[in-house]
Enzyme design. Structure first.
Site, PDB file in Angstrom:
ATOM      1  N   GLU A  66      30.474  36.936  37.919  1.00  0.00           N
ATOM      2  CA  GLU A  66      31.624  36.039  37.808  1.00  0.00           C
ATOM      3  C   GLU A  66      32.930  36.806  37.574  1.00  0.00           C
ATOM      4  O   GLU A  66      33.972  36.429  38.103  1.00  0.00           O
ATOM      5  CB  GLU A  66      31.357  35.078  36.642  1.00  0.00           C
ATOM      6  CG  GLU A  66      32.138  33.813  36.667  1.00  0.00           C
ATOM      7  CD  GLU A  66      31.631  32.854  35.603  1.00  0.00           C
ATOM      8  OE1 GLU A  66      32.454  32.457  34.769  1.00  0.00           O
ATOM      9  OE2 GLU A  66      30.431  32.514  35.593  1.00  0.00           O
ATOM     10  N   ASP A  67      32.870  37.867  36.786  1.00  0.00           N
ATOM     11  CA  ASP A  67      34.102  38.495  36.299  1.00  0.00           C
ATOM     12  C   ASP A  67      34.308  39.954  36.697  1.00  0.00           C
ATOM     13  O   ASP A  67      35.278  40.566  36.256  1.00  0.00           O
ATOM     14  CB  ASP A  67      34.152  38.411  34.768  1.00  0.00           C
ATOM     15  CG  ASP A  67      34.256  36.974  34.275  1.00  0.00           C
ATOM     16  OD1 ASP A  67      34.696  36.102  35.036  1.00  0.00           O
ATOM     17  OD2 ASP A  67      33.892  36.726  33.110  1.00  0.00           O
TER      18      ASP A  67
END
Length: 179
Positions: A66-67
């Site tokens: 996600e990051d």
């Protein structure tokens, strides 16, 4: 844990640390981001009494796709399909609008595997404790209140997974006036 499990877990922690090395939390101290996934794994092991290695490694990796520049293929290659599948279940699709991602987290919580639910419970517990401690830079009180309300909806759909973690979350919700 046997020696191979310790090696695998330590490799995973190092992998996550490298992936998150330049990131910081949004607190006044700009805490290294890696503290969050390590903290989530710690909550699962020490407060939830869970020793499943796949769950603990997924906790360490839960924000990498996600990051960071990490891919699911990379996670599967290094840590196996089981860990990768847990991470997939807890990863938001960043191509979707924020409100849709939040809605889907509530919806998917009901049907997630028990292993993914453990990661989600610990993630919410960690984040809510952070919010109790300090408002993130750039957030308003209203945004914090909205996060608590939303998190409770997610947690309500995770119930029946781990009574110890759910009880700790309920204490936080009660302190916020949410029942």
């Amino acid at each position: 844990m046997d020696n191979e499990a310790i090696k695998k877990y330590t490799k995973c922690m190092n992998f996550a640390a490298k992936k998150h090395s330049t990131q910081r939390r949004k607190d006044s101290e700009e805490t290294p981001y890696i503290n969050h996934p390590i903290g989530v794994a710690n909550i699962i092991a020490n407060e939830g009494d869970v020793t499943d290695l796949d769950v603990l490694m997924a906790a360490l990796l839960h924000d990498t796709v996600e990051d960071t520049d990490c891919s699911f293929d990379e996670i599967e290659e290094h840590f196996g399909a089981d860990v990768c599948n847990i991470v997939k279940e807890v990863t938001d699709d960043k191509s979707l609008p924020k409100m849709e991602r939040k809605r889907l987290q509530i919806e998917h919580a009901k049907t997630s595997s028990s292993k993914a639910k453990l990661v989600k419970l610990a993630d919410k517990l960690y984040n809510l404790r952070d919010l109790q401690r300090e408002m993130p830079i750039g957030w308003t009180k209203e945004r914090v209140d909205e996060y608590f309300i939303w998190a409770k909806k997610v947690v309500d759909n995770l119930r029946g997974t781990n009574l110890k973690l759910e009880t700790k979350l309920d204490e936080i919700f009660c302190a916020q006036g949410l029942k």
